[in-house]
Design a protein around this motif. Structure first.
Motif, PDB file in Angstrom:
ATOM      1  N   ILE A 157      -1.966  -0.551  -4.161  1.00 11.69           N
ATOM      2  CA  ILE A 157      -3.261  -0.131  -4.326  1.00 11.69           C
ATOM      3  C   ILE A 157      -2.415   1.317  -3.427  1.00 11.69           C
ATOM      4  O   ILE A 157      -1.588   1.735  -3.073  1.00 11.69           O
ATOM      5  CB  ILE A 157      -3.509   0.039  -3.073  1.00 11.69           C
ATOM      6  CG1 ILE A 157      -4.470  -1.246  -2.885  1.00 11.69           C
ATOM      7  CG2 ILE A 157      -4.706   1.014  -3.189  1.00 11.69           C
ATOM      8  CD1 ILE A 157      -4.516  -2.802  -2.695  1.00 11.69           C
ATOM      9  N   ASP A 175       1.374   5.491  -0.029  1.00 13.79           N
ATOM     10  CA  ASP A 175       0.302   6.507   0.541  1.00 13.79           C
ATOM     11  C   ASP A 175       1.249   7.891   0.505  1.00 13.79           C
ATOM     12  O   ASP A 175       2.553   7.561   0.609  1.00 13.79           O
ATOM     13  CB  ASP A 175       0.843   6.444   2.305  1.00 13.79           C
ATOM     14  CG  ASP A 175       0.358   7.763   2.844  1.00 13.79           C
ATOM     15  OD1 ASP A 175      -0.085   9.065   2.503  1.00 13.79           O
ATOM     16  OD2 ASP A 175       0.433   8.257   4.491  1.00 13.79           O
ATOM     17  N   VAL A 219      -7.499  12.166   3.182  1.00  8.45           N
ATOM     18  CA  VAL A 219      -7.711  10.750   2.249  1.00  8.45           C
ATOM     19  C   VAL A 219      -7.931  11.664   1.367  1.00  8.45           C
ATOM     20  O   VAL A 219      -8.916  11.565   0.893  1.00  8.45           O
ATOM     21  CB  VAL A 219      -8.545   9.237   2.516  1.00  8.45           C
ATOM     22  CG1 VAL A 219      -7.798   9.051   1.448  1.00  8.45           C
ATOM     23  CG2 VAL A 219      -7.590   9.529   3.856  1.00  8.45           C
ATOM     24  N   VAL A 254       1.095  -1.257  -0.059  1.00 12.18           N
ATOM     25  CA  VAL A 254       0.166  -0.042   0.031  1.00 12.18           C
ATOM     26  C   VAL A 254       0.660   1.232   0.124  1.00 12.18           C
ATOM     27  O   VAL A 254       1.967   1.233   1.318  1.00 12.18           O
ATOM     28  CB  VAL A 254      -1.169   0.189   1.256  1.00 12.18           C
ATOM     29  CG1 VAL A 254      -1.910   1.618   0.850  1.00 12.18           C
ATOM     30  CG2 VAL A 254      -2.045  -0.819   1.361  1.00 12.18           C
ATOM     31  N   THR A 275      -3.058  11.496  -0.099  1.00 10.62           N
ATOM     32  CA  THR A 275      -3.345  12.206   0.822  1.00 10.62           C
ATOM     33  C   THR A 275      -2.374  12.718   1.293  1.00 10.62           C
ATOM     34  O   THR A 275      -1.576  12.961   0.791  1.00 10.62           O
ATOM     35  CB  THR A 275      -3.047  11.127   2.940  1.00 10.62           C
ATOM     36  OG1 THR A 275      -1.406  11.078   2.386  1.00 10.62           O
ATOM     37  CG2 THR A 275      -3.148   9.618   2.655  1.00 10.62           C
ATOM     38  N   GLU A 299      -6.170  -1.035   4.247  1.00 14.59           N
ATOM     39  CA  GLU A 299      -5.525  -1.023   3.005  1.00 14.59           C
ATOM     40  C   GLU A 299      -5.292  -2.871   2.794  1.00 14.59           C
ATOM     41  O   GLU A 299      -5.181  -3.619   1.641  1.00 14.59           O
ATOM     42  CB  GLU A 299      -5.611  -0.247   2.212  1.00 14.59           C
ATOM     43  CG  GLU A 299      -6.480   1.300   1.772  1.00 14.59           C
ATOM     44  CD  GLU A 299      -7.500   0.433   0.701  1.00 14.59           C
ATOM     45  OE1 GLU A 299      -6.994  -0.541   0.272  1.00 14.59           O
ATOM     46  OE2 GLU A 299      -7.914   1.476   0.583  1.00 14.59           O
ATOM     47  N   ASP A 341      -8.187  10.170  -2.558  1.00 10.87           N
ATOM     48  CA  ASP A 341      -7.810   9.636  -3.121  1.00 10.87           C
ATOM     49  C   ASP A 341      -7.694   8.443  -3.452  1.00 10.87           C
ATOM     50  O   ASP A 341      -6.708   7.758  -2.632  1.00 10.87           O
ATOM     51  CB  ASP A 341      -7.218  10.329  -5.067  1.00 10.87           C
ATOM     52  CG  ASP A 341      -8.616   9.957  -5.980  1.00 10.87           C
ATOM     53  OD1 ASP A 341      -9.279   9.220  -5.959  1.00 10.87           O
ATOM     54  OD2 ASP A 341      -8.112  10.295  -7.190  1.00 10.87           O
ATOM     55  N   ARG A 342      -7.880   7.095  -4.330  1.00  9.39           N
ATOM     56  CA  ARG A 342      -7.688   5.953  -4.242  1.00  9.39           C
ATOM     57  C   ARG A 342      -7.195   5.688  -5.839  1.00  9.39           C
ATOM     58  O   ARG A 342      -8.102   5.371  -6.388  1.00  9.39           O
ATOM     59  CB  ARG A 342      -8.179   4.642  -3.103  1.00  9.39           C
ATOM     60  CG  ARG A 342      -8.052   3.660  -3.172  1.00  9.39           C
ATOM     61  CD  ARG A 342      -9.039   3.002  -2.574  1.00  9.39           C
ATOM     62  NE  ARG A 342      -8.445   1.294  -2.220  1.00  9.39           N
ATOM     63  CZ  ARG A 342      -8.453   0.451  -3.394  1.00  9.39           C
ATOM     64  NH1 ARG A 342      -9.050   0.282  -3.852  1.00  9.39           N
ATOM     65  NH2 ARG A 342      -8.167  -1.016  -2.564  1.00  9.39           N
ATOM     66  N   ALA A 360      -6.639   1.812  -7.404  1.00  7.93           N
ATOM     67  CA  ALA A 360      -6.019   1.012  -7.628  1.00  7.93           C
ATOM     68  C   ALA A 360      -5.784   0.532  -9.109  1.00  7.93           C
ATOM     69  O   ALA A 360      -6.508   0.688  -9.545  1.00  7.93           O
ATOM     70  CB  ALA A 360      -6.447   0.288  -7.169  1.00  7.93           C
ATOM     71  N   LEU A 415      -2.762   5.521  -2.153  1.00 14.95           N
ATOM     72  CA  LEU A 415      -3.784   6.502  -1.172  1.00 14.95           C
ATOM     73  C   LEU A 415      -3.407   7.547  -1.909  1.00 14.95           C
ATOM     74  O   LEU A 415      -2.295   8.291  -1.048  1.00 14.95           O
ATOM     75  CB  LEU A 415      -3.846   6.308   0.525  1.00 14.95           C
ATOM     76  CG  LEU A 415      -4.997   5.136   0.559  1.00 14.95           C
ATOM     77  CD1 LEU A 415      -5.502   5.761   1.533  1.00 14.95           C
ATOM     78  CD2 LEU A 415      -6.739   4.702   0.004  1.00 14.95           C
TER      79      LEU A 415
END
Length: 425
Positions: free
Chosen positions: A236, A202, A420, A200, A240, A281, A422-423, A425, A238
Motif C-alpha cells: 500500500i 510513504d 496524507v 507500506v 504525504t 496501514e 492520497d492512498r 492500493a 500513502l
C-alpha cells in the motif's frame, strides 16, 4: 544466460523499443559482474529516463536486481512481518517511533534503512547518535532480534541487491536519479529481497521531497505498489505532504529526542498523526487487529524501543550529543507564519553539519535546526523562529541565511493543508 552486446541493448532502449526479458537479465547481471562498463550503463540509464519502461520491463528489471544477490527468508519468524519505506524528506524521523510501535502491536518489523545525502536525513545517521548503537547486523542476528524484540532497524547487508548498490551510485552522478522505473526498481528490489510479507510506502510530495508534484508521485507509488503485489508482498502507498518539515527537529540527535517524546506520549501533532496513519496501514496489511493509538498511550512502544536500542548495543538512557554552538533567530515583525519551506530547512541543517554532500562524508550528530514555529502560528517581533545548532561556528552564517529565507512571516494565515494526500492500493 544469453549473451548480448551492451551497445545493442542501449540502442534498443534509445530508439524506444521494449527490452526483452533476456536482455534485461543479461545487462543487470553483466553490469553487476563488471562486464558492462559504467559508461555503458550510464547511457542505458539515460535512455530509460528519456524513453521510459513498460510495466513488464520494470517488473523484470526489479526481478533481475533481486536475483543479483541473496533473498532473506523470514519464514521462521513467528510474527507476521510488515515494513515501511519512505522516499525521504526533511524532519522525517517516522521510522524511529513507528518501528517499535508496530512491533508492540504484534508485528515483526524488518526495517532496512539508509544514510542521508544532501538535504534529506538518513535513519541510520540519526540512530548512530545514540552511544553504542550499531547499524550492521549479520543475518542470523537480524532474524533473532526480529523474533525476540519484534523490531530491527539496520543497514542492508552487502548481499542484498548488489546491482542496486552499484547502479544507485552511478545514477547519482549521471543525472538519471529521476527515472521512475529506476527509482521504483531500486526501492522495491531491496524491500522484496528483505523478505517482508507486507509493505507500506510513504511517498513524499513537495519542496523537501524527491517528487515535487502529485502526478509524478502517484505514478511512482502506483508502479511500486504493482511491483510489490506481483512479488506476493501486500503493498500500500500513502502520498504525504513534504512542503513543510515533519515535526520541529531537523538533524540527527535532535530527531531522536523528538521521536522519544512521541513514544512518551507527547511530541508534535504531525509526527504523531503520520506515525499512527502508517501504523494502521502496516497492521491491516499484516492482518493484525490492534489500535496503535492505545498501544502508544500504554507505554508498550517505548518499552519496545528501549529493548530494540539495547539489542543493537545502544544505551537508551545515555545523553544524546549536543552541538557546541547555538544561535536563535527571531521574528523581525508581528505577523503569522505563512510557510516553513522543507527544502530550505533541510539545506540549512546540511550546512550546519547534520548531512553530507558525498556518501563518505562524516555527519555531526548534534547539528541541526530546531523550529520554534509552524505555518499558521502567530508571532510577535522578537519571538524565536528557529534555533541553529552546530559544532563549527563558521557554519552558522550560511545556514542562517538559508533558514531565514525558508521561514516566511506575513499578514494572513496560510490555507490549511492535509498531511496524507492520497492512498494507493
Amino acid at each position: 544466460m544469453t549473451e548480448f552486446a551492451a551497445v545493442d541493448v542501449i540502442r534498443a532502449k534509445r530508439d524506444g523499443h521494449r527490452l526483452s526479458d533476456a536482455q534485461i537479465d543479461w545487462v543487470v547481471d553483466a553490469y553487476t559482474r563488471g562486464v558492462v562498463a559504467d559508461e555503458q550503463m550510464s547511457a542505458l540509464a539515460m535512455a530509460i529516463l528519456l524513453r521510459g519502461m513498460e510495466a513488464g520491463e520494470i517488473a523484470r528489471w526489479t526481478a533481475a536486481m533481486i536475483a543479483s544477490g541473496e533473498r532473506l527468508d523470514l519464514s521462521t519468524v513467528t510474527r507476521p512481518t510488515a515494513d515501511k519505506h519512505s522516499t525521504g524528506g526533511v524532519g522525517d524521523k517516522i521510522t524511529l517511533p513507528l518501528t517499535p510501535l508496530v512491533a508492540a502491536c504484534g508485528a515483526a518489523v524488518p526495517q532496512l534503512s539508509g544514510r542521508g545525502l544532501g538535504h534529506t536525513g538518513g535513519t541510520l545517521d540519526k540512530l548512530e547518535s545514540i552511544p553504542g548503537w550499531r547499524a550492521s547486523l549479520a543475518n542470523d542476528e537480524f532474524k533473532r532480534q526480529l523474533d525476540d524484540v519484534g523490531a530491527v532497524i539496520c543497514a542492508a547487508g552487502e548481499g542484498l541487491a548488489p546491482a542496486d548498490r552499484k547502479l544507485y551510485a552511478l545514477r547519482d552522478v549521471t543525472g538519471t536519479v529521476e527515472a521512475i522505473p529506476l527509482i521504483a526498481s531500486s526501492i522495491m528490489s531491496k524491500k522484496i529481497a528483505e523478505g517482508t510479507g507486507a509493505l507500506v510506502l510513504d511517498v513524499k510530495v513537495g519542496s523537501g521531497a524527491f517528487m515535487k508534484d502529485l502526478t509524478a508521485a502517484r505514478e511512482l507509488a502506483a508502479t511500486m505498489v504493482q511491483l510489490g503485489k506481483d512479488s506476493g508482498v501486500t503493498t500500500i502507498a500513502l502520498l504525504t505532504d513534504m512542503n513543510t518539515p515533519l515535526g520541529l527537529a531537523v538533524g540527527n540527535a535532535v530527531e531522536v529526542a523528538e521521536s522519544v517524546e512521541v513514544l512518551a506520549g507527547g511530541g508534535p501533532a504531525d509526527v504523531v498523526e503520520l506515525t499512527l496513519a502508517l501504523a494502521r496501514e502496516m497492521l491491516a496489511a499484516a492482518g493484525l487487529d490492534a489500535d496503535p493509538a492505545q498501544v502508544l498511550a500504554s507505554g508498550a512502544a517505548m518499552d519496545t524501543w528501549r529493548r530494540m536500542i539495547r539489542a543493537q548495543g545502544g544505551d537508551p538512557n545515555a545523553p544524546l550529543p549536543v552541538a557546541r554552538e547555538t544561535e536563535v533567530v527571531r521574528a523581525a515583525a508581528d505577523g503569522v507564519v505563512t510557510a516553513v519551506d522543507a527544502y530550505g530547512i533541510g539545506v540549512a541543517a546540511w550546512r550546519l553539519g547534520a548531512g553530507r554532500a558525498r556518501k563518505e562524508d562524516p555527519v555531526s550528530f548534534g547539528a541541526g535546526v530546531v523550529l520554534k514555529v509552524k505555518p499558521g502560528d502567530p508571532v510577535r517581533a522578537g519571538d524565536a523562529l528557529f534555533e541553529l545548532r552546530t559544532d563549527d561556528p563558521a557554519r552558522l552564517a550560511p545556514a542562517r541565511e538559508t533558514a531565514a529565507q525558508a521561514v516566511t512571516v506575513g499578514d494572513a494565515p496560510p490555507a490549511l493543508t492535509q498531511l496524507v494526500l492520497d492512498r494507493i492500493a
